[in-house]
Design an enzyme around this catalytic site. Structure first.
Site, PDB file in Angstrom:
ATOM      1  N   GLU A  39       5.506  -6.907  17.231  1.00  0.00           N
ATOM      2  CA  GLU A  39       6.797  -7.259  17.834  1.00  0.00           C
ATOM      3  C   GLU A  39       7.708  -6.034  17.906  1.00  0.00           C
ATOM      4  O   GLU A  39       8.773  -5.966  17.301  1.00  0.00           O
ATOM      5  CB  GLU A  39       7.451  -8.412  17.040  1.00  0.00           C
ATOM      6  CG  GLU A  39       8.707  -8.983  17.662  1.00  0.00           C
ATOM      7  CD  GLU A  39       8.588  -9.293  19.133  1.00  0.00           C
ATOM      8  OE1 GLU A  39       9.554  -9.015  19.863  1.00  0.00           O
ATOM      9  OE2 GLU A  39       7.537  -9.793  19.583  1.00  0.00           O
ATOM     10  N   TRP A  40       7.237  -5.024  18.640  1.00  0.00           N
ATOM     11  CA  TRP A  40       8.032  -3.833  18.938  1.00  0.00           C
ATOM     12  C   TRP A  40       8.676  -3.229  17.687  1.00  0.00           C
ATOM     13  O   TRP A  40       7.985  -2.912  16.747  1.00  0.00           O
ATOM     14  CB  TRP A  40       9.042  -4.135  20.044  1.00  0.00           C
ATOM     15  CG  TRP A  40       8.400  -4.672  21.284  1.00  0.00           C
ATOM     16  CD1 TRP A  40       8.599  -5.902  21.838  1.00  0.00           C
ATOM     17  CD2 TRP A  40       7.423  -4.030  22.130  1.00  0.00           C
ATOM     18  NE1 TRP A  40       7.819  -6.068  22.966  1.00  0.00           N
ATOM     19  CE2 TRP A  40       7.089  -4.928  23.168  1.00  0.00           C
ATOM     20  CE3 TRP A  40       6.787  -2.776  22.106  1.00  0.00           C
ATOM     21  CZ2 TRP A  40       6.165  -4.624  24.163  1.00  0.00           C
ATOM     22  CZ3 TRP A  40       5.867  -2.462  23.098  1.00  0.00           C
ATOM     23  CH2 TRP A  40       5.563  -3.375  24.114  1.00  0.00           C
TER      24      TRP A  40
ATOM     25  N   HIS B 105       4.901  -3.362  31.155  1.00  0.00           N
ATOM     26  CA  HIS B 105       5.597  -4.019  30.051  1.00  0.00           C
ATOM     27  C   HIS B 105       5.982  -2.951  29.028  1.00  0.00           C
ATOM     28  O   HIS B 105       5.385  -2.837  27.955  1.00  0.00           O
ATOM     29  CB  HIS B 105       4.717  -5.097  29.418  1.00  0.00           C
ATOM     30  CG  HIS B 105       5.488  -6.096  28.604  1.00  0.00           C
ATOM     31  ND1 HIS B 105       5.505  -7.446  28.884  1.00  0.00           N
ATOM     32  CD2 HIS B 105       6.286  -5.937  27.525  1.00  0.00           C
ATOM     33  CE1 HIS B 105       6.270  -8.075  27.996  1.00  0.00           C
ATOM     34  NE2 HIS B 105       6.749  -7.169  27.153  1.00  0.00           N
TER      35      HIS B 105
ATOM     36  N   GLU C 109       9.261 -16.459  29.809  1.00  0.00           N
ATOM     37  CA  GLU C 109       9.231 -16.242  28.365  1.00  0.00           C
ATOM     38  C   GLU C 109      10.264 -17.146  27.715  1.00  0.00           C
ATOM     39  O   GLU C 109      11.400 -17.241  28.173  1.00  0.00           O
ATOM     40  CB  GLU C 109       9.570 -14.793  27.985  1.00  0.00           C
ATOM     41  CG  GLU C 109       8.450 -13.809  28.144  1.00  0.00           C
ATOM     42  CD  GLU C 109       8.801 -12.439  27.569  1.00  0.00           C
ATOM     43  OE1 GLU C 109       9.612 -12.375  26.601  1.00  0.00           O
ATOM     44  OE2 GLU C 109       8.287 -11.438  28.084  1.00  0.00           O
TER      45      GLU C 109
ATOM     46  N   TRP D 141       6.352 -17.904  24.724  1.00  0.00           N
ATOM     47  CA  TRP D 141       6.103 -16.619  24.056  1.00  0.00           C
ATOM     48  C   TRP D 141       6.043 -16.865  22.555  1.00  0.00           C
ATOM     49  O   TRP D 141       7.035 -17.270  21.972  1.00  0.00           O
ATOM     50  CB  TRP D 141       7.217 -15.611  24.369  1.00  0.00           C
ATOM     51  CG  TRP D 141       6.880 -14.261  23.805  1.00  0.00           C
ATOM     52  CD1 TRP D 141       7.078 -13.830  22.523  1.00  0.00           C
ATOM     53  CD2 TRP D 141       6.234 -13.178  24.476  1.00  0.00           C
ATOM     54  NE1 TRP D 141       6.604 -12.562  22.358  1.00  0.00           N
ATOM     55  CE2 TRP D 141       6.081 -12.128  23.546  1.00  0.00           C
ATOM     56  CE3 TRP D 141       5.770 -12.979  25.780  1.00  0.00           C
ATOM     57  CZ2 TRP D 141       5.493 -10.917  23.875  1.00  0.00           C
ATOM     58  CZ3 TRP D 141       5.187 -11.775  26.097  1.00  0.00           C
ATOM     59  CH2 TRP D 141       5.062 -10.754  25.154  1.00  0.00           C
TER      60      TRP D 141
ATOM     61  N   TYR E  53      15.780 -16.736  26.114  1.00  0.00           N
ATOM     62  CA  TYR E  53      15.630 -17.115  24.714  1.00  0.00           C
ATOM     63  C   TYR E  53      16.898 -17.680  24.106  1.00  0.00           C
ATOM     64  O   TYR E  53      16.850 -18.611  23.314  1.00  0.00           O
ATOM     65  CB  TYR E  53      15.231 -15.888  23.877  1.00  0.00           C
ATOM     66  CG  TYR E  53      13.842 -15.369  24.108  1.00  0.00           C
ATOM     67  CD1 TYR E  53      12.776 -15.755  23.294  1.00  0.00           C
ATOM     68  CD2 TYR E  53      13.583 -14.461  25.127  1.00  0.00           C
ATOM     69  CE1 TYR E  53      11.501 -15.249  23.484  1.00  0.00           C
ATOM     70  CE2 TYR E  53      12.304 -13.950  25.326  1.00  0.00           C
ATOM     71  CZ  TYR E  53      11.271 -14.353  24.514  1.00  0.00           C
ATOM     72  OH  TYR E  53      10.009 -13.854  24.710  1.00  0.00           O
TER      73      TYR E  53
ATOM     74  N   GLU F 161      11.330  -7.133  32.249  1.00  0.00           N
ATOM     75  CA  GLU F 161      12.658  -6.843  31.693  1.00  0.00           C
ATOM     76  C   GLU F 161      13.104  -5.396  31.940  1.00  0.00           C
ATOM     77  O   GLU F 161      13.342  -4.632  31.003  1.00  0.00           O
ATOM     78  CB  GLU F 161      12.674  -7.162  30.199  1.00  0.00           C
ATOM     79  CG  GLU F 161      12.400  -8.608  29.905  1.00  0.00           C
ATOM     80  CD  GLU F 161      12.411  -8.966  28.426  1.00  0.00           C
ATOM     81  OE1 GLU F 161      12.556 -10.158  28.107  1.00  0.00           O
ATOM     82  OE2 GLU F 161      12.300  -8.043  27.586  1.00  0.00           O
TER      83      GLU F 161
ATOM     84  N   PHE G  55       6.072 -14.633  16.407  1.00  0.00           N
ATOM     85  CA  PHE G  55       6.457 -15.491  17.526  1.00  0.00           C
ATOM     86  C   PHE G  55       5.352 -16.462  17.938  1.00  0.00           C
ATOM     87  O   PHE G  55       5.559 -17.275  18.828  1.00  0.00           O
ATOM     88  CB  PHE G  55       6.809 -14.631  18.750  1.00  0.00           C
ATOM     89  CG  PHE G  55       8.255 -14.201  18.834  1.00  0.00           C
ATOM     90  CD1 PHE G  55       9.196 -14.996  19.470  1.00  0.00           C
ATOM     91  CD2 PHE G  55       8.663 -12.995  18.295  1.00  0.00           C
ATOM     92  CE1 PHE G  55      10.509 -14.598  19.566  1.00  0.00           C
ATOM     93  CE2 PHE G  55       9.984 -12.581  18.385  1.00  0.00           C
ATOM     94  CZ  PHE G  55      10.919 -13.393  19.030  1.00  0.00           C
TER      95      PHE G  55
ATOM     96  N   ARG H 296      -0.141 -15.221  30.979  1.00  0.00           N
ATOM     97  CA  ARG H 296       0.602 -14.087  31.500  1.00  0.00           C
ATOM     98  C   ARG H 296       0.351 -12.898  30.583  1.00  0.00           C
ATOM     99  O   ARG H 296       0.699 -12.923  29.414  1.00  0.00           O
ATOM    100  CB  ARG H 296       2.099 -14.415  31.535  1.00  0.00           C
ATOM    101  CG  ARG H 296       2.934 -13.242  32.007  1.00  0.00           C
ATOM    102  CD  ARG H 296       4.343 -13.311  31.469  1.00  0.00           C
ATOM    103  NE  ARG H 296       4.786 -11.951  31.192  1.00  0.00           N
ATOM    104  CZ  ARG H 296       5.950 -11.651  30.652  1.00  0.00           C
ATOM    105  NH1 ARG H 296       6.788 -12.600  30.306  1.00  0.00           N
ATOM    106  NH2 ARG H 296       6.264 -10.393  30.425  1.00  0.00           N
TER     107      ARG H 296
ATOM    108  N   ASN I  87      12.987 -14.564  31.799  1.00  0.00           N
ATOM    109  CA  ASN I  87      12.744 -14.638  30.354  1.00  0.00           C
ATOM    110  C   ASN I  87      14.039 -15.071  29.698  1.00  0.00           C
ATOM    111  O   ASN I  87      15.041 -14.354  29.765  1.00  0.00           O
ATOM    112  CB  ASN I  87      12.329 -13.270  29.803  1.00  0.00           C
ATOM    113  CG  ASN I  87      11.020 -12.768  30.403  1.00  0.00           C
ATOM    114  OD1 ASN I  87      10.293 -13.521  31.049  1.00  0.00           O
ATOM    115  ND2 ASN I  87      10.716 -11.513  30.180  1.00  0.00           N
TER     116      ASN I  87
END
Length: 480
Positions: free
Chosen positions: A441-442, A128, A387, A434, A316, A174, A450, A108, A314
Site C-alpha cells: 500500500e504505497w 498506475h 475504486e 479495492w 473512498y 488518478e 485493503f 481491473r 475512484n
C-alpha cells in the site's frame, strides 16, 4: 505435540472451519443483490502492477520511479518494497480463480510500463504511478512534453498487442494524485516540491504540479486519439481514464464555506474532468492560478474535449471544507491555491468512522453526492465506480483480519448510496472493490490491509475474509 505444532494445527482447523461456515452463511446485504442493479452491470475488483506483481527486478522488467523511491530509507513504512509483494506475477491464475469463486465479473489491473510485459473480463490500466525511471532521468518525465509522444507510443503498443483481448482501456490512474503528491508536497516519486512544502531537493510547487497535470492530460488525449483512429473500430473496445474524487461538503451553510467547497471540487475533480469535457480548465483555477496555469492550443482543445468513452471514478471518502479565517499564505503551491480548510467533524461529531489510513473516513452519503455532482456538472457521462474500499491495520491478528465486519458495513453502505444515485438517474455501469488482495500500500507498505482476501506475507497464502463471502452471496446469480 509441541506448542507450535498445536498452534499451527489449531490455526489450520479454525481457518478451515471459518471458510466452510462463512461460505454457507447468510449475510445482511441491505437489500442489495445482483438483480437490484441493471442487467449487464459489472462487478469487479482492482489492483495495480507494482502493488501486487512482484518480480520487480526480473524477467526483463526495467525499474520505475517507485523502484528507486522505495530504496531511500524512511520513504516507506518499515522500509518495505514491492520487490516481491504478493507475487501475483506467478499466482495470477490462483487469484483469478478466487475472483470467480467470489462471483466477480471483471478484474481491473495495470500494465507496468517499465515491464511491457484471465475467465474474468480484463480492464487494463496503462499507468498506475509507475513511470519508467529511464524517462525521469532522461528528461524529468512528466515535466517535459516528450512524455506525450512516449506515452502514446507505449499505449499504442499495448493496443496493438493486447487489444484483441482487452475491451476496456484506461490511460492513467488518478493523475491528480500523480501531479499533487509527486510535484506539490513531494511525498510520492519523483519527490519534487518547493523546500517549504516537503523534504525535496528540487522542484517548484507553484508551477510543476500544473505542468505535470497538463502533460498528463495531453498524453491521455493523444493515446485516445490513436486508439480511436487505428484500433477502436476493429477491436470493438472503449477507452477512458481513472479520476479520484473526494466529496467536499461545506462545513456550514455560509456562502464563504460553500465557495471554499466549490473551489476544492474545481481544484480536485475539475482540474482534469473540466478539460476532458469542455476543453479548458475550470474558471476558478484560471482566476487563481493565472499565468502559472498552462494553456491548451486550439488544436489541443479539440483533441482533449470528449476524449473518453467511459469515466472511471475512484471514491473512498468525504471531508468538510471551510473558508480559512486567516489571510492566504504568501507561499504559493497547488494546495495553497485552494484557500480551503479541511475539517473531519462538525459540532464535535466525526464525519464518519475512520479506517486505518488517516485520510479515510466512512462517509456513505458522500458517494451519492460525488456521483450526482459529476452527473449534473459534466453531462451525465457513462461512469464506472472504479475504486472503493477501506483498510484495516496490518498488525491485526489473523482471526481479527478475517472477521472484517467493518469492511462489510462499509461496502454495504456505499453500494446502497451508489444504487440510490443510479435510481436518481446517474449513468453508472460498473463497480470495482479495492482491493481483491492485501498488497503493498504505497507509503504504508504492508502496514495497511485493503483486501477482501487476507495474504499471509510469510508464505503468501490467500484466505478470503468475511467481506469476500459477503460479496460472494450478494453477487450470486439466481439462475445459477
Amino acid at each position: 505435540m509441541k506448542p507450535l505444532v498445536i498452534l499451527l494445527s489449531f490455526t489450520f482447523f479454525s481457518t478451515t472451519l471459518y471458510a466452510n461456515s462463512h461460505s454457507q452463511q447468510h449475510f445482511d446485504t441491505g437489500g442489495l443483490s445482483r438483480e437490484s442493479f441493471p442487467e449487464g452491470f459489472l462487478f469487479g475488483t482492482a489492483a495495480s502492477a507494482y502493488q501486487v506483481e512482484g518480480m520487480a527486478s526480473e524477467d526483463g522488467r526495467g525499474p520505475s520511479i517507485w523502484d528507486a523511491f522505495v530504496k531511500t530509507p524512511g520513504h516507506i513504512a518499515n522500509n518495505e518494497t514491492g520487490e516481491v509483494s504478493i507475487d501475483q506475477y506467478h499466482r495470477y491464475k490462483e487469484d483469478v480463480d478466487l475472483m470467480q469463486m467470489l462471483n466477480f465479473d471483471a478484474y481491473r489491473f495495470s500494465i507496468s510500463w517499465s515491464r511491457i510485459f484471465p475467465r474474468i473480463t480484463p480492464h487494463a490500466n496503462l499507468y498506475h504511478y509507475d513511470l519508467p525511471l529511464a524517462l525521469q532521468e532522461k528528461y524529468l518525465g512528466l515535466l517535459d512534453r516528450q512524455v506525450i509522444q512516449d506515452f502514446a507510443d507505449y499505449a499504442e503498443f499495448c493496443f496493438k498487442t493486447f487489444g484483441d483481448r482487452v475491451k476496456t482501456w484506461m490511460t492513467f490512474n488518478e493523475p491528480r494524485v500523480v501531479a499533487a503528491l509527486g510535484f506539490d508536497n513531494g511525498i510520492n516519486p519523483p519527490n519534487r516540491c518547493s523546500k517549504k512544502f516537503g523534504n525535496c531537493t528540487d522542484g517548484n510547487s507553484a508551477t510543476e504540479p500544473y505542468i505535470a497535470a497538463h502533460h498528463l492530460i495531453l498524453s491521455h488525449a493523444e493515446a485516445v486519439k490513436r486508439y480511436r483512429e487505428k484500433y477502436q473500430a476493429k477491436q470493438n473496445g472503449r477507452i477512458g481514464i481513472f479520476l479520484d474524487f473526494v466529496w467536499y461538503e461545506p462545513l456550514t451553510r455560509s456562502k464563504a464555506d460553500n465557495y471554499a467547497a466549490q473551489r476544492a471540487r474545481d481544484f480536485h475533480i475539475g482540474w482534469f474532468l473540466h478539460p476532458l469535457v469542455y476543453g479548458k480548465y475550470p474558471r476558478t483555477m484560471q482566476k487563481i492560478v493565472r499565468e502559472r496555469l498552462p494553456k491548451f492550443t486550439k488544436s489541443e482543445v479539440e483533441k482533449v474535449k470528449n476524449s473518453f468513452d467511459v469515466l472511471c471514478l475512484n471514491h473512498y471518502t468525504s471531508y468538510y471544507i471551510y473558508e480559512p479565517h486567516q489571510a492566504p499564505s504568501n507561499v504559493t503551491g497547488y494546495q495553497q491555491d485552494w484557500n480551503a480548510g479541511f475539517a473531519y467533524e462538525r459540532n464535535g461529531v466525526p464525519i464518519g468512522r475512520r479506517a486505518h489510513s488517516e485520510w479515510l473516513y466512512e462517509v456513505p452519503w458522500g458517494m451519492y453526492k460525488a456521483i450526482t455532482y459529476v452527473k449534473k456538472h459534466y453531462g451525465s457521462p457513462n461512469i464506472i465506480l472504479s475504486e472503493n474500499g477501506m483498510d484495516d491495520p496490518g498488525n491485526l491478528t489473523f482471526p481479527e483480519s478475517l472477521y472484517d465486519i467493518n469492511r462489510v458495513s462499509f461496502y454495504r453502505s456505499y453500494l446502497k448510496e451508489l444504487k440510490r444515485a443510479m435510481d436518481d438517474g446517474a449513468n453508472v455501469s460498473g463497480y470495482f472493490a479495492w482491493s481483491i488482495l492485501d498488497n503493498f500500500e504505497w507509503l504504508l507498505g504492508y502496514t495497511s490491509r485493503f483486501g477482501l482476501v487476507y495474504v499471509d506475507h510469510n508464505d503468501l497464502k490467500r484466505y478470503p475474509k468475511l467481506s469476500a463471502y459477503w460479496f460472494k452471496q450478494m453477487l450470486e446469480r439466481k439462475n445459477s
